[in-house]
Scaffold this motif. Structure first.
Motif, mmCIF file in Angstrom:
data_model
loop_
_atom_site.group_PDB
_atom_site.id
_atom_site.type_symbol
_atom_site.label_atom_id
_atom_site.label_comp_id
_atom_site.label_asym_id
_atom_site.label_seq_id
_atom_site.Cartn_x
_atom_site.Cartn_y
_atom_site.Cartn_z
ATOM 1 N N ALA A 75 36.533 2.785 39.473
ATOM 2 C CA ALA A 75 35.411 1.950 39.902
ATOM 3 C C ALA A 75 35.055 2.208 41.363
ATOM 4 N N GLU A 76 36.128 2.366 42.173
ATOM 5 C CA GLU A 76 35.868 2.657 43.589
ATOM 6 C C GLU A 76 35.170 3.997 43.745
ATOM 7 N N ALA A 77 35.580 5.011 42.936
ATOM 8 C CA ALA A 77 34.933 6.326 43.020
ATOM 9 C C ALA A 77 33.473 6.249 42.581
ATOM 10 N N ARG A 78 33.254 5.493 41.470
ATOM 11 C CA ARG A 78 31.854 5.354 41.014
ATOM 12 C C ARG A 78 31.017 4.613 42.049
ATOM 13 N N GLU A 79 31.655 3.610 42.687
ATOM 14 C CA GLU A 79 30.912 2.880 43.716
ATOM 15 C C GLU A 79 30.512 3.800 44.869
ATOM 16 N N ARG A 80 31.472 4.630 45.305
ATOM 17 C CA ARG A 80 31.145 5.555 46.397
ATOM 18 C C ARG A 80 30.120 6.590 45.948
#
Length: 337
Positions: free
Chosen positions: A225-230
């Motif tokens: 999720a953090e990667a998709r957010e970035r």
């Protein structure tokens, strides 16, 4: 001369006889009774004592130390009609020499017979299982009865112990089978308990494994999720940058969006498992030109970012807007191929 010598010898012998009959030495652990004309008068303690010659004599020599008597083996019928063989030993001690000497004839035999009769009485009032497993109770009951019976004789019964109990052969075999079955039962119970503990340990291990896997998936999902957010932030920044370029009338920004959708559609077509043949459209050369224009757009964006960080003392340099080469319709070769 011969008569005087014989008289002298006779006097010496008489003196020795008188000496040994008058002086008595009692050893330790013994007591002697004294009789005067056949009647008991007193008891001699250990040590040296003097008797009245020709009047007193030693009557009985009593052993005052503790003695062990063996009770012969005998067959006894229990309360539940089982025949057992029983023998015992008894520990006695004479406490009063005169009573033990003159109140009972043949003291050891009398105590042995007393023990045998009471042993039959006590064992006969109990069942076989009680006889086999309650020896202490039998010993206590025998000691109480026999000690009370021998007290008038001046004897103290210190202990009575059952030496051996022999049940019938068939009962012995049954007891052996029962013991074997009981041991097998305990072995099965122990094995089942071990399997239970092993199952609990395996379940606990599986539980801990599941917890760790869930925590791993949770961490992976958080990282994804953090990667998709970035990635979304980067995409938003790129979209904003391209939108600014479109707002300024830059054609390459429009070509960027068109080329991106074109490439995504072509990739989906190539990943389709039902498609065995992929036909490259004739406008592929135009796509290459669009990609070249996209490279110029990226370079222009870098120049704009660099110019914003510089000191704005001078006017910014003019920007050139290159146009993407157009491929002829009707199919053509891809440049550089």
């Amino acid at each position: 001369m011969d008569t005087s010598l014989l008289f002298t010898i006779a006097l010496v012998v008489l003196a020795f006889v008188l000496l040994f009959s008058v002086v008595k030495i009692v050893p330790q652990g013994r007591e002697f009774t004294v009789e005067r004309f056949g009647k008991y008068t007193r008891t001699l303690a250990p040590g040296i004592s003097l008797l009245t010659p020709f009047v007193e004599r030693v009557g009985r020599r009593m052993n005052m130390m503790e003695q062990v008597l063996d009770v012969p083996q005998q067959e006894v019928i229990t309360k539940d009609n089982a025949m057992v063989k029983v023998d015992a030993i008894v520990f006695i001690q004479v406490m009063e020499a005169s009573a033990a000497a003159y109140r009972v004839e043949n003291l050891p035999y009398a105590i042995t017979q007393l023990c045998m009769t009471n042993l039959r009485t006590v064992v006969g009032s109990m069942e076989l299982d009680e006889v086999l497993f309650q020896r202490d109770s039998i010993n206590s009951r025998l000691l109480t009865v026999i000690d009370a019976a021998t007290e008038p004789w001046g004897v103290k019964v210190n202990r009575i112990e059952i030496k051996d109990l022999t049940p019938p052969a068939d009962i012995t075999n049954a007891m052996a089978r029962q013991m074997k079955a009981e041991r097998e039962k305990r072995a099965v119970i122990t094995e089942a308990e071990g399997e239970k503990q092993a199952a609990i340990a395996r379940a606990e291990g599986a539980k801990q494994s599941a917890i760790l896997q869930a925590e791993g998936r949770k961490e992976a999902a958080f990282r994804d999720a953090e990667a998709r957010e970035r990635e979304a932030e980067a995409e938003a920044k790129a979209t904003a940058m391209v939108s600014e370029a479109i707002a300024r009338g830059d054609v390459n920004a429009i070509n960027y969006f068109v080329a991106q959708k074109y490439v995504e559609a072509f990739a989906e077509l190539a990943r389709n498992p039902t498609a065995k043949t992929v036909i490259v459209p004739a406008e592929m050369s135009g796509l290459v030109g669009t990609i070249a224009g996209l490279g110029e757009l990226v370079g222009l964006a870098k120049e704009q970012q660099q110019s914003r960080t510089d000191v704005r003392a001078a006017p910014p340099p003019p920007r050139a807007t290159p146009s993407a080469p157009r491929a002829p319709r009707g199919g053509g070769s891809v440049p550089g191929s």
